[in-house]
Design a protein around this motif. Sequence first.
Motif, PDB file in Angstrom:
ATOM      1  N   UNK A 121       0.818  -1.219   0.000  1.00 32.24           N
ATOM      2  CA  UNK A 121       0.000   0.000   0.000  1.00 32.24           C
ATOM      3  C   UNK A 121       0.853   1.271   0.000  1.00 32.24           C
ATOM      4  N   UNK A 122       2.059   1.176  -0.521  1.00 34.47           N
ATOM      5  CA  UNK A 122       3.005   2.308  -0.512  1.00 34.47           C
ATOM      6  C   UNK A 122       2.441   3.509  -1.267  1.00 34.47           C
ATOM      7  N   UNK A 123       2.976   4.676  -0.901  1.00 32.61           N
ATOM      8  CA  UNK A 123       2.635   5.936  -1.580  1.00 32.61           C
ATOM      9  C   UNK A 123       3.922   6.555  -2.101  1.00 32.61           C
ATOM     10  N   UNK A 124       3.877   7.006  -3.362  1.00 36.00           N
ATOM     11  CA  UNK A 124       4.998   7.696  -3.980  1.00 36.00           C
ATOM     12  C   UNK A 124       4.507   9.054  -4.444  1.00 36.00           C
ATOM     13  N   UNK A 125       5.158  10.107  -3.947  1.00 37.66           N
ATOM     14  CA  UNK A 125       4.811  11.475  -4.332  1.00 37.66           C
ATOM     15  C   UNK A 125       5.991  12.072  -5.082  1.00 37.66           C
TER      16      UNK A 125
ATOM     17  N   UNK B 294       7.269   2.449   2.858  1.00 42.68           N
ATOM     18  CA  UNK B 294       5.838   2.720   2.983  1.00 42.68           C
ATOM     19  C   UNK B 294       5.447   3.996   2.272  1.00 42.68           C
ATOM     20  N   UNK B 295       6.377   4.939   2.234  1.00 40.61           N
ATOM     21  CA  UNK B 295       6.122   6.197   1.533  1.00 40.61           C
ATOM     22  C   UNK B 295       7.441   6.789   1.068  1.00 40.61           C
ATOM     23  N   UNK B 296       7.413   7.329  -0.138  1.00 47.67           N
ATOM     24  CA  UNK B 296       8.561   8.061  -0.667  1.00 47.67           C
ATOM     25  C   UNK B 296       8.084   9.412  -1.165  1.00 47.67           C
ATOM     26  N   UNK B 297       8.792  10.435  -0.742  1.00 50.47           N
ATOM     27  CA  UNK B 297       8.542  11.789  -1.226  1.00 50.47           C
ATOM     28  C   UNK B 297       9.798  12.232  -1.960  1.00 50.47           C
ATOM     29  N   UNK B 298       9.705  12.413  -3.282  1.00 46.71           N
ATOM     30  CA  UNK B 298      10.843  12.864  -4.090  1.00 46.71           C
ATOM     31  C   UNK B 298      10.739  14.360  -4.312  1.00 46.71           C
ATOM     32  N   UNK B 299      11.861  15.001  -4.206  1.00 46.98           N
ATOM     33  CA  UNK B 299      11.919  16.442  -4.420  1.00 46.98           C
ATOM     34  C   UNK B 299      13.018  16.731  -5.442  1.00 46.98           C
TER      35      UNK B 299
ATOM     36  N   UNK C 153      12.783  11.307   0.502  1.00 50.38           N
ATOM     37  CA  UNK C 153      12.545  10.995   1.908  1.00 50.38           C
ATOM     38  C   UNK C 153      11.785   9.673   1.913  1.00 50.38           C
ATOM     39  N   UNK C 154      12.402   8.654   2.487  1.00 49.59           N
ATOM     40  CA  UNK C 154      11.820   7.318   2.523  1.00 49.59           C
ATOM     41  C   UNK C 154      11.375   6.997   3.939  1.00 49.59           C
ATOM     42  N   UNK C 155      10.125   6.598   4.081  1.00 51.60           N
ATOM     43  CA  UNK C 155       9.605   6.151   5.367  1.00 51.60           C
ATOM     44  C   UNK C 155       9.384   4.650   5.259  1.00 51.60           C
ATOM     45  N   UNK C 156       9.952   3.899   6.200  1.00 52.24           N
ATOM     46  CA  UNK C 156       9.914   2.452   6.152  1.00 52.24           C
ATOM     47  C   UNK C 156       8.860   1.887   7.099  1.00 52.24           C
ATOM     48  N   UNK C 157       8.317   0.747   6.710  1.00 54.03           N
ATOM     49  CA  UNK C 157       7.373   0.022   7.553  1.00 54.03           C
ATOM     50  C   UNK C 157       8.156  -0.830   8.549  1.00 54.03           C
TER      51      UNK C 157
END
Length: 138
Positions: free
Chosen positions: A29-33, A120-125, A110-114
Amino acid sequence: MDVKQVVEKWKEAVCEGQMDAFSALYAPDARLLVPISPEPMIGREAVKQYESSVSAAFPGATLKLLRTIAQDSVAAVEWEYSGTNTGPLTTPTGEQPPTNRSMSLHGVSILQFTGEGLIGQEFRCYDTKSLFQQLGLE
């Protein structure tokens, strides 16, 4: 969980165009922004589809990790992605034909791990204006 090991596998999968290995690093259920998409990609398969389209637009591109800072279940990864646009590129204004121009993009994820050690979530800038200028799309 060794966050830095996961980040190294993440880089290797991108550089080798191994999208199955890349997507396996993400939670179901990961989110990639990402700046180039108005909506987040939700789910491992959506992340794989997005990254596959980037890989197809820039086949043989390289991802160089400049610095990784990890604490607990979060990592900040400074990177440089370089390649030549020889495939169609999906942009917010639609699909663009290949420009056959090279680009070098500097960014941070920014990678957030489960708890299972998956992303679980990655925010690329990164600077989309610079990307489009390098490709002659702006």
